[in-house]
Design a protein around this motif. Structure first.
Motif, PDB file in Angstrom:
ATOM      1  N   SER A 394       0.802  -1.221   0.000  1.00 19.59           N
ATOM      2  CA  SER A 394       0.000   0.000   0.000  1.00 19.59           C
ATOM      3  C   SER A 394       0.837   1.275   0.000  1.00 19.59           C
ATOM      4  O   SER A 394       0.313   2.358  -0.285  1.00 19.59           O
ATOM      5  CB  SER A 394      -0.928   0.007   1.216  1.00 19.59           C
ATOM      6  N   SER A 395       2.137   1.176   0.284  1.00 18.34           N
ATOM      7  CA  SER A 395       3.009   2.359   0.290  1.00 18.34           C
ATOM      8  C   SER A 395       3.830   2.483  -0.992  1.00 18.34           C
ATOM      9  O   SER A 395       4.653   3.384  -1.112  1.00 18.34           O
ATOM     10  CB  SER A 395       3.962   2.293   1.493  1.00 18.34           C
ATOM     11  N   ARG A 396       3.617   1.570  -1.961  1.00 21.15           N
ATOM     12  CA  ARG A 396       4.456   1.532  -3.158  1.00 21.15           C
ATOM     13  C   ARG A 396       3.640   1.715  -4.432  1.00 21.15           C
ATOM     14  O   ARG A 396       3.754   0.942  -5.394  1.00 21.15           O
ATOM     15  CB  ARG A 396       5.234   0.213  -3.204  1.00 21.15           C
ATOM     16  N   PRO A 513      -4.326   1.113  13.037  1.00 22.45           N
ATOM     17  CA  PRO A 513      -3.455  -0.068  13.084  1.00 22.45           C
ATOM     18  C   PRO A 513      -4.098  -1.313  12.473  1.00 22.45           C
ATOM     19  O   PRO A 513      -3.410  -2.113  11.814  1.00 22.45           O
ATOM     20  CB  PRO A 513      -3.198  -0.264  14.587  1.00 22.45           C
ATOM     21  N   ILE A 514      -5.409  -1.480  12.674  1.00 21.57           N
ATOM     22  CA  ILE A 514      -6.085  -2.647  12.093  1.00 21.57           C
ATOM     23  C   ILE A 514      -6.129  -2.544  10.573  1.00 21.57           C
ATOM     24  O   ILE A 514      -5.879  -3.531   9.859  1.00 21.57           O
ATOM     25  CB  ILE A 514      -7.515  -2.770  12.669  1.00 21.57           C
ATOM     26  N   VAL A 515      -6.438  -1.364  10.068  1.00 23.78           N
ATOM     27  CA  VAL A 515      -6.452  -1.168   8.612  1.00 23.78           C
ATOM     28  C   VAL A 515      -5.081  -1.448   8.024  1.00 23.78           C
ATOM     29  O   VAL A 515      -4.948  -2.122   6.992  1.00 23.78           O
ATOM     30  CB  VAL A 515      -6.914   0.264   8.263  1.00 23.78           C
ATOM     31  N   ASN A 516      -4.034  -0.965   8.673  1.00 24.93           N
ATOM     32  CA  ASN A 516      -2.668  -1.200   8.190  1.00 24.93           C
ATOM     33  C   ASN A 516      -2.312  -2.681   8.226  1.00 24.93           C
ATOM     34  O   ASN A 516      -1.647  -3.194   7.311  1.00 24.93           O
ATOM     35  CB  ASN A 516      -1.668  -0.410   9.033  1.00 24.93           C
ATOM     36  N   ALA A 517      -2.761  -3.374   9.261  1.00 22.11           N
ATOM     37  CA  ALA A 517      -2.502  -4.811   9.355  1.00 22.11           C
ATOM     38  C   ALA A 517      -3.215  -5.568   8.242  1.00 22.11           C
ATOM     39  O   ALA A 517      -2.664  -6.506   7.637  1.00 22.11           O
ATOM     40  CB  ALA A 517      -2.952  -5.333  10.727  1.00 22.11           C
ATOM     41  N   SER A 518      -4.435  -5.148   7.947  1.00 28.57           N
ATOM     42  CA  SER A 518      -5.192  -5.782   6.868  1.00 28.57           C
ATOM     43  C   SER A 518      -4.539  -5.520   5.509  1.00 28.57           C
ATOM     44  O   SER A 518      -4.475  -6.412   4.654  1.00 28.57           O
ATOM     45  CB  SER A 518      -6.631  -5.261   6.863  1.00 28.57           C
ATOM     46  N   LEU A 519      -4.055  -4.306   5.302  1.00 25.58           N
ATOM     47  CA  LEU A 519      -3.362  -3.981   4.058  1.00 25.58           C
ATOM     48  C   LEU A 519      -2.097  -4.817   3.887  1.00 25.58           C
ATOM     49  O   LEU A 519      -1.791  -5.293   2.786  1.00 25.58           O
ATOM     50  CB  LEU A 519      -3.008  -2.491   4.034  1.00 25.58           C
TER      51      LEU A 519
END
Length: 580
Positions: A394-396, A513-519
């Motif tokens: 998601s960061s690339r 944090p949950i959204v980032n973990a899912s991503l």
């Protein structure tokens, strides 16, 4: 480039033609020459036939907005049939139409397909339930089986040595339609409604059918000139058609139902797969033992190994092209944005390079009269950059844009070259049969690819998401019941931040944090999909090493002359003695 060439005129085919072990090539049935200039009639027909081919592509762009259709009319349990009902009918009907058009002519199959497409598109556009969309797509699947006959017609009206240029142009138009359709579908979702995407398709079907009706006036095909209508119809391989269509339909239904409607180990899936596989074996034995010159797998198609190899290339190309068109859009929605228009924007680099590469691919083959090294290189290129797509998260986003643009260049080559090479590897009077078989293999590849790649992703996300999310939720001291609610919220179509905020037991500070973990879990799961695509594409490159040159067949011969000439006069009147 001036399309001015010398065209051979036909002669009577020797009486031993039917007993020849492989039959004669189209170049074997011509002698003498005359000046032949390709003019406005041919250019107009090439453009019209390219439009007809676009119809199948446009109908597939509606698959990029399936989730929005389901959100509107429901039916998520059968959503896969929105796309696969179209693929299934195209796959099953394509070989039937191809065989018939080699005997009866291609014009009315194309025009009729466009007419059916108009009806099917407007049925889907009027849907208030998912089954209406599926019903409309069944009709457009039949329509597309007629429209793809335009690929063979495009090659027939062009001198052999100029086919790469003509088909490169046709595929450029086709790719532009894919871009326009993708953006149009997204824009309709955002600013109007998804229904307008189907209405646009219906309009294009209508315009294409009218254009072909006005511009494409070919002489009767060689097989039609070889005998009376009754004799030709009796020679059609009806049993082979039924075996092939039924077997492919069974396999397609099993792949579509498996893991969604029924479990993979259920009796329905196993039985349907076995029935389809056995049917294909029986079909192969029937064609090999009992059919020679009038079967679906006419033995003259196998004068060298190019035909089966290129059909395999088309199968894998379908996995690559159709699989990426559907699944990459889903990955973008998972990692970057759920906005339909932004998804289309992120897809744009891939779509643009796969468009602009079509003309150069055709030009290179036309100039060099060579294709094998170009095709192998393109497949290795695709294998490299589809493999590198596994690195994105998601960061690339910039990395995703660059890599997708680069493998788009490769897919431009794999879209144009195999079809042209296949047409030059078989007798020209069987172009309809060979062309539709290759497209059917591509459609089957798309279905197989989507099924395999979706199964890979589903299996990985089922493990990765609970692992990553549980570390956050349980690590914060929340209950397993809350964890299950969180996982359910993340699996829906609603943006995660919105669905998670509705869980009363979940502190607001944990949403990010949950959204980032899912991503992270989603990116890890997509990695396996891209690695699988890269490996399959590499295997395709290896298969292409065994292809034979078609340089000797890139001659001045034109199978279906449109311009006023002695060649056309001969093709309009000459009776040929060939095995039908």
């Amino acid at each position: 480039m001036s399309l001015h060439t010398s065209i051979s005129t036909p002669r009577t085919i020797p009486s031993n033609f039917a007993s020849h072990p492989t039959g004669l090539r189209s170049s074997d049935v011509h002698c003498g020459s005359e000046d032949y200039s390709v003019g406005f009639k041919t250019y107009f027909a090439i453009f019209s036939l390219a439009l007809a081919n676009c119809c199948a592509t446009l109908s597939n762009t509606t698959n990029t907005i399936i989730k929005f259709q389901v959100m509107s009319v429901g039916g998520s349990a059968v959503a896969s049939w929105i796309a696969n009902s179209n693929f299934l009918l195209t796959l099953a009907c394509g070989p039937i139409f191809g065989s018939l058009t080699d005997r009866m002519g291609k014009k009315w199959f194309i025009v009729g397909g466009c007419a059916i497409g108009v009806v099917g598109s407007f049925i889907s556009s009027s849907a208030t339930q998912v089954y209406t969309i599926i019903g409309g797509n069944i009709l457009t699947g039949i329509a597309n089986a007629g429209c793809i006959v335009s690929i063979a017609a495009n090659q027939e009206i062009t001198p052999n040595k100029f086919r790469p240029y003509a088909f490169g142009f046709a595929q450029t138009v086709n790719s532009i339609a894919a871009i326009a359709g993708t953006f149009g579908a997204a824009a309709f979702v955002k600013y109007a409604s998804w229904n307008w995407s189907y209405r646009l398709n219906g309009i294009v079907y209508g315009v294409s059918g009218l254009s072909v009706l006005l511009s494409y006036k070919p002489p009767p095909p060689a097989i039609r000139r070889a005998g009376e209508l009754r004799e030709i119809l009796l020679a059609v391989d009806y049993l082979g058609i039924l075996l092939l269509a039924g077997s492919l339909a069974s396999i397609t239904m099993a792949l579509t139902w498996g893991g969604s409607t029924y479990a993979w180990n259920s009796g329905v899936i196993i039985g349907t797969l076995v029935a389809g596989s056995v049917g294909l074996v029986i079909f192969g034995l029937f064609e090999h033992r009992l059919k020679t010159t009038n079967g679906i797998l006419d033995h003259r198609l196998f004068e060298n190994m190019n035909f089966p190899i290129l059909c395999f290339v088309c199968l894998v190309d379908g996995m690559l092209l159709l699989g990426i068109n559907v699944l990459y859009a889903q990955e973008i929605a998972d990692l970057f944005s759920k906005d339909a228009l932004r998804i289309a924007v992120i897809l744009t680099p891939y779509l643009i390079t796969s468009t602009v590469g079509c003309l150069p691919a055709g030009w290179i083959m036309g100039k060099t009269h060579s294709y094998r090294i170009l095709l192998i290189g393109a497949l290795l290129w695709c294998s490299l950059f589809t493999g590198l797509m596994g690195l994105i998260d998601s960061s690339r986003l910039k990395m995703a844009l660059a890599f997708s643009a680069l493998f788009g260049l490769g897919t431009a080559v794999t879209t144009v070259i195999p079809i042209v090479a296949l047409g030059l590897s078989i007798p020209s009077f069987l172009l309809g049969t060979a062309g539709t078989l290759s497209i059917s293999f591509r459609a089957l590849g798309g279905i197989v690819g989507i099924t395999i790649f979706t199964a890979i992703y589903d299996n990985k996300i089922a493990v990765n998401r609970p692992r990553e999310v549980s570390d956050v939720v349980l690590g914060a001291g929340l209950s397993t019941d809350t964890l299950q609610k969180v996982l359910k919220a993340l699996s829906g179509n609603v943006p995660p931040a919105v669905s998670l905020s509705a869980i009363s037991a979940l502190p607001a500070k944990l949403i990010t944090p949950i959204v980032n973990a899912s991503l992270k879990a989603s990116a890890e799961s997509w990695t396996y999909v891209w690695v699988a695509i890269a490996c399959i594409t590499f295997a395709n490159a290896v298969a292409c090493c065994f292809l034979k040159s078609v340089k000797s067949n890139m001659t001045a011969h034109v199978e279906s002359a449109l311009e006023r000439s002695t060649t056309r006069d001969t093709q309009m009147s000459k009776k040929l003695k060939i095995a039908i």
